[in-house]
Design an enzyme around this catalytic site. Structure first.
Site, PDB file in Angstrom:
ATOM      1  N   ASP A 102      22.947 111.041 -38.693  1.00  0.00           N
ATOM      2  CA  ASP A 102      22.255 110.436 -36.174  1.00  0.00           C
ATOM      3  C   ASP A 102      21.527 109.384 -36.873  1.00  0.00           C
ATOM      4  OD1 ASP A 102      24.719 112.069 -36.689  1.00  0.00           O
ATOM      5  OD2 ASP A 102      23.351 113.517 -35.155  1.00  0.00           O
ATOM      6  N   LYS A 117      31.859 109.647 -35.188  1.00  0.00           N
ATOM      7  CA  LYS A 117      31.556 109.974 -33.942  1.00  0.00           C
ATOM      8  C   LYS A 117      31.908 109.421 -32.786  1.00  0.00           C
ATOM      9  CE  LYS A 117      28.258 111.275 -37.560  1.00  0.00           C
ATOM     10  NZ  LYS A 117      28.381 112.540 -37.454  1.00  0.00           N
TER      11      LYS A 117
HETATM   12  O1  S3P Z   1      26.405 120.438 -36.413  1.00  0.00           O
HETATM   13  C1  S3P Z   1      25.441 119.655 -35.202  1.00  0.00           C
HETATM   14  O2  S3P Z   1      24.405 119.936 -34.762  1.00  0.00           O
HETATM   15  C2  S3P Z   1      26.004 118.789 -35.758  1.00  0.00           C
HETATM   16  C3  S3P Z   1      26.518 117.672 -37.191  1.00  0.00           C
HETATM   17  C4  S3P Z   1      26.586 116.767 -37.362  1.00  0.00           C
HETATM   18  O3  S3P Z   1      28.119 116.240 -36.862  1.00  0.00           O
HETATM   19  P1  S3P Z   1      29.318 116.633 -38.831  1.00  0.00           P
HETATM   20  O4  S3P Z   1      28.318 117.622 -39.021  1.00  0.00           O
HETATM   21  O5  S3P Z   1      30.666 116.549 -37.758  1.00  0.00           O
HETATM   22  O6  S3P Z   1      28.921 115.135 -39.106  1.00  0.00           O
HETATM   23  C5  S3P Z   1      25.859 116.042 -36.630  1.00  0.00           C
HETATM   24  O7  S3P Z   1      26.080 114.482 -36.238  1.00  0.00           O
HETATM   25  C6  S3P Z   1      26.015 116.098 -34.693  1.00  0.00           C
HETATM   26  O8  S3P Z   1      24.923 115.604 -34.500  1.00  0.00           O
HETATM   27  C7  S3P Z   1      25.041 117.364 -34.650  1.00  0.00           C
HETATM   28  C1  PEP Z   2      27.062 113.121 -33.320  1.00  0.00           C
HETATM   29  C2  PEP Z   2      26.697 113.016 -32.429  1.00  0.00           C
HETATM   30  O1  PEP Z   2      27.160 114.639 -31.409  1.00  0.00           O
HETATM   31  P1  PEP Z   2      28.512 115.340 -31.330  1.00  0.00           P
HETATM   32  O2  PEP Z   2      29.007 115.422 -32.738  1.00  0.00           O
HETATM   33  O3  PEP Z   2      27.784 116.647 -31.441  1.00  0.00           O
HETATM   34  O4  PEP Z   2      29.008 114.750 -30.042  1.00  0.00           O
HETATM   35  C3  PEP Z   2      25.247 113.123 -32.173  1.00  0.00           C
HETATM   36  O5  PEP Z   2      24.847 113.530 -31.066  1.00  0.00           O
HETATM   37  O6  PEP Z   2      24.768 111.686 -32.654  1.00  0.00           O
END
Ligand code: S3P
Ligand code: PEP
Length: 407
Positions: free
Chosen positions: A290, A317
């Protein structure tokens, strides 16, 4: 709505209290809903947490979680174990393009009843809640850690707990460790060794209050501001050195830009006092996807070359973040090459004027590009997209003497 963001001083000083981590908040809300007895303090005020709270108290069949990935994934598992309840879980247009198949397959292998309402593999999905008897499951771990966290969060509600076998290279590992630690702090036993996660069954928690740390991904924009300013002193609360959030690696990464982090009891102070502009940086962001946009834009503003790797999850994403970054960096005059999992930025001498940054329904596009205003005024399109994780973002910029005008 478009905002024009500018800043006319070389020094940035101020104190901010950033809202709670949406990742920690959304985990605790699921744990509270399944096991009761938890009080949560410093809960996030983000849209993603609001939709999660609403979903957990709704009695409607259709539950719409808009753009919230964690809500979509965690609630898929949660509604699968709500005996006798039928739910149609849906989201925004983009959410309907973000894959859910690996999680659905894993839950189906445990006995869950889930079907696709439109396209195979994607939301919306119809879930008929049941008592699941399985005690183990396997799934591919290189696409999204959220699928794994979703299974961990329901694991203790199953009669025999749950063993999760992870296949392939694990991605976004700190988020899995965060889930484990949140469960443990709540009173649920579990472990993560090699590629096996074990969550013990639990029927009741003893009452406790769990504080949410403020959001480190949101703090990244202030690291970028500190790096782009000539001098900076920015105090942010509530943060801790021993964080559960993988994005706390910012403190190490931004040392390269001359930004030092001082940890106090409940806050951090970012300090930059001397001009520090590395010629180039290289980072593997497999564990902290992120903050990729933030770092790329810091480098663009400083004229620093950068190579960012481990970005294979960015295309699923809020938008395809690699393509979005390339488009918007090029508008500002940067030269960038992307592949499926990496980004390479050439050092650039000047930035183009009068650029309007498109945000692609992605909060992080808006927030990552706003700090460039320290170098050149910039227009942020669909500026309120930031509310997904950080509704107070522009107010906090104003506290730091940024000028934010409706365009
Ligand atoms: O488990 C979480 O709270 C998150 C995991 C991440 O996603 P990915 O596991 O899909 O990379 C991250 O990018 C997202 O903003 C929040
Ligand atoms: C990837 C993100 O969020 P989510 O996957 O939870 O939508 C983020 O907050 O950058």
């Amino acid at each position: 709505m478009k905002f024009k963001v500018s800043h006319s001083q070389d020094t940035v000083k101020g104190e901010l209290k950033i809202t709670g981590s949406k990742s920690e908040s959304n985990r605790l809300l699921i744990i509270e809903s399944l096991f009761k007895n938890l009080q949560i303090s410093n809960l996030s005020n983000s849209d993603d947490t609001q939709v999660m709270k609403k979903a957990l108290t709704s009695n409607e069949v259709e539950v719409d979680i808009h753009h919230a990935g964690t809500a979509m994934r965690f609630l898929t598992a949660y509604f699968s174990v709500q005996e006798g309840r039928e739910t149609v879980l849906t989201g925004s247009q983009r959410m309907q393009e973000r894959p859910i198949q690996l999680l659905v397959e894993a839950l189906r292998s445990m006995g869950a009843e889930i079907s696709y309402e439109k396209n195979e593999g994607y939301p919306p999905i119809r879930i008929k809640g049941k008592k699941l008897q399985a005690n183990s499951v396997s799934l591919q771990a290189n696409i999204s850690s959220q699928y794994i966290s979703a299974l961990m969060l329901i694991g203790a509600s199953l009669p025999q707990g749950l063993t999760i076998n992870l296949e392939g290279q694990v991605t976004s590992t700190p988020y899995i460790l965060m889930t484990l630690e949140m469960l443990q702090r709540s009173g649920i036993q579990g472990s993560f060794e090699e590629n096996t996660i074990r969550i013990e069954a639990c029927s009741e928690l003893s009452p406790k209050t769990i504080p949410v740390e403020s959001d480190w991904s949101s703090a990244s924009y202030f690291y970028s501001i500190a790096a782009l300013a000539e001098e900076a002193e920015i105090k942010l609360s509530n943060y801790r050195e021993e964080s559960l959030q993988g994005d706390s690696c910012l403190a190490t990464i931004y040392k390269q830009f001359g930004v030092e982090t001082n940890f106090d009891e409940n806050s951090i102070t970012l300090k930059k006092s001397k001009c520090s502009k590395p010629a180039s940086i290289t980072e593997d962001l497999r564990n902290s996807p992120d903050i990729a946009q933030t770092i790329a834009v810091t480098c663009l503003g400083l004229g620093t070359a950068c190579k960012l790797t481990g970005l294979h999850t960015l295309k699923i994403k809020e938008t395809d973040r690699l393509v979005a970054l390339k488009n918007e960096i090029e508008k500002l005059g940067g030269e960038v090459v992307i592949s499926n999992d990496h980004l390479e930025l050439k050092p650039s001498a000047t930035l183009n004027k009068n650029v309007a940054i498109a945000t692609y329904n992605d909060h992080r596009m808006a927030m990552a590009f706003a700090p460039i205003a320290l170098k050149i005024p910039v227009i942020i399109e669909d500026a309120m997209v930031v509310s997904k994780s950080y509704p107070d973002f522009y107010n906090d910029l104003e506290t730091l003497k940024f000028i934010v005008e409706k365009d």
